[in-house]
Design an enzyme around this catalytic site. Sequence first.
Site, mmCIF file in Angstrom:
data_model
loop_
_atom_site.group_PDB
_atom_site.id
_atom_site.type_symbol
_atom_site.label_atom_id
_atom_site.label_comp_id
_atom_site.label_asym_id
_atom_site.label_seq_id
_atom_site.Cartn_x
_atom_site.Cartn_y
_atom_site.Cartn_z
ATOM 1 N N ARG A 138 0.816 -1.215 0.000
ATOM 2 C CA ARG A 138 0.000 0.000 0.000
ATOM 3 C C ARG A 138 0.850 1.266 0.000
ATOM 4 O O ARG A 138 0.330 2.364 -0.209
ATOM 5 C CB ARG A 138 -0.944 -0.016 1.210
ATOM 6 C CG ARG A 138 -2.111 -0.964 1.038
ATOM 7 C CD ARG A 138 -2.923 -1.126 2.294
ATOM 8 N NE ARG A 138 -2.251 -1.969 3.277
ATOM 9 C CZ ARG A 138 -2.760 -2.280 4.463
ATOM 10 N NH1 ARG A 138 -3.945 -1.801 4.801
ATOM 11 N NH2 ARG A 138 -2.102 -3.065 5.304
ATOM 12 N N GLN A 139 2.163 1.107 0.199
ATOM 13 C CA GLN A 139 3.070 2.251 0.107
ATOM 14 C C GLN A 139 3.724 2.230 -1.273
ATOM 15 O O GLN A 139 4.936 2.089 -1.410
ATOM 16 C CB GLN A 139 4.106 2.195 1.220
ATOM 17 C CG GLN A 139 3.515 2.261 2.623
ATOM 18 C CD GLN A 139 4.573 2.296 3.697
ATOM 19 O OE1 GLN A 139 5.547 3.037 3.612
ATOM 20 N NE2 GLN A 139 4.393 1.478 4.733
ATOM 21 N N HIS A 158 -1.635 -4.979 -4.462
ATOM 22 C CA HIS A 158 -2.536 -3.856 -4.217
ATOM 23 C C HIS A 158 -2.625 -2.935 -5.434
ATOM 24 O O HIS A 158 -3.684 -2.374 -5.727
ATOM 25 C CB HIS A 158 -2.048 -3.073 -2.998
ATOM 26 C CG HIS A 158 -2.926 -1.925 -2.624
ATOM 27 N ND1 HIS A 158 -4.237 -2.090 -2.231
ATOM 28 C CD2 HIS A 158 -2.693 -0.582 -2.596
ATOM 29 C CE1 HIS A 158 -4.772 -0.908 -1.961
ATOM 30 N NE2 HIS A 158 -3.857 0.022 -2.184
ATOM 31 N N LYS A 190 -16.343 6.835 -1.387
ATOM 32 C CA LYS A 190 -15.945 7.084 0.002
ATOM 33 C C LYS A 190 -14.873 8.164 0.057
ATOM 34 O O LYS A 190 -14.203 8.467 -0.919
ATOM 35 C CB LYS A 190 -15.419 5.804 0.653
ATOM 36 C CG LYS A 190 -14.051 5.358 0.136
ATOM 37 C CD LYS A 190 -13.562 4.123 0.847
ATOM 38 C CE LYS A 190 -12.173 3.732 0.339
ATOM 39 N NZ LYS A 190 -11.671 2.501 0.950
ATOM 40 N N ASP A 206 -12.715 -6.926 -2.859
ATOM 41 C CA ASP A 206 -11.548 -6.057 -2.673
ATOM 42 C C ASP A 206 -10.296 -6.906 -2.532
ATOM 43 O O ASP A 206 -10.371 -8.141 -2.433
ATOM 44 C CB ASP A 206 -11.749 -5.168 -1.442
ATOM 45 C CG ASP A 206 -10.962 -3.869 -1.521
ATOM 46 O OD1 ASP A 206 -10.275 -3.642 -2.537
ATOM 47 O OD2 ASP A 206 -11.026 -3.074 -0.559
ATOM 48 N N SER A 250 -8.502 -3.090 8.907
ATOM 49 C CA SER A 250 -9.293 -2.910 10.126
ATOM 50 C C SER A 250 -10.753 -3.298 9.923
ATOM 51 O O SER A 250 -11.496 -3.442 10.883
ATOM 52 C CB SER A 250 -9.221 -1.444 10.576
ATOM 53 O OG SER A 250 -9.843 -0.602 9.608
#
Length: 310
Positions: free
Chosen positions: A93-94, A127, A190, A216, A221
């Site tokens: 995700r980075q 990702h 969103k 997804d 979380s």
Amino acid sequence: MKLLAGNANQPLASSIADYLDVPLTRAQVRRFADNEIFATIDENVRGEDVFIIQSTSAPANDHLMELLICMDALRRASARRITAVLPYFGYARQDRKTGGRTPISAKLVANLVTTAGADRVLTMELHAGQIQGFFDIPTDNLFITNTMEQDIRRNYKTDDLMIVSPDVGGVVRARALANRLGADLAIVDKRRERAGESEVMNIIGDVSGRACILFDDIVDSAGTLCNAAEAMMNKGAASVSAYVAHGVMSGGAFDRVDASALKELVVSNSIDHGDKFSKSSKVRCVSVAPLIGEAIRRIANEESVSKLFD
């Protein structure tokens, strides 16, 4: 062919070994008193085609160091080819600079894997697809769409399904599944104020009376999924389920899902959570061992991996 497993996901590695009918290579990955990692390969690997299976999931840094040290041991033991099999690629995700003076950690990890001795990489549901280009060695990115489609067809009626992307960035992934199932597509609009927190703003598409399935790549979380499920139920959806490739499930994610409006959350076993799946009332797991095992077999035999998704 030799299969080597790190400590990140031993159950998945064993399932892959069973699929291929190849025993796991005897090895030891342990820690000294000061927590330094030490690896020993207890079999001869000289001239062998070695696949090391290790998700870089939490604790991500420990599992990443295990992978790097094991590859260094294999390289110094004269393995002919080393393939890093990363069912879940941490730090994905980075993948870009999000502000001034911030790193692109996914590229850094790719450099580390290459420098440690990997000749090629096999991973699943990156990702962002462009992360393949971060590696300067051959990299195969497996897609879980087929696996999830089969599970959906076994457990849901396909005539009233609606596949939902939880954000605009996941539309391509969700559309691929919707096309396979002959289902309609909706999108959750969103706003993410900060990492790990999001607010559902709108649902693009009519979900009234439909059995909705969110699709997804990563659930962390579970806040986004739970918020999206509540928003769709408020819009009149008959039910809301979620299918996600990688169940990071950090913090109180299992409890959050169990208490949410979701009918169920289905994740792959790319990340090991021990007995938490059996204790959850709504989270279940599907195995990707056949998918990864078949890709390993094809790589070892110099066959096409992309044919898996035709």
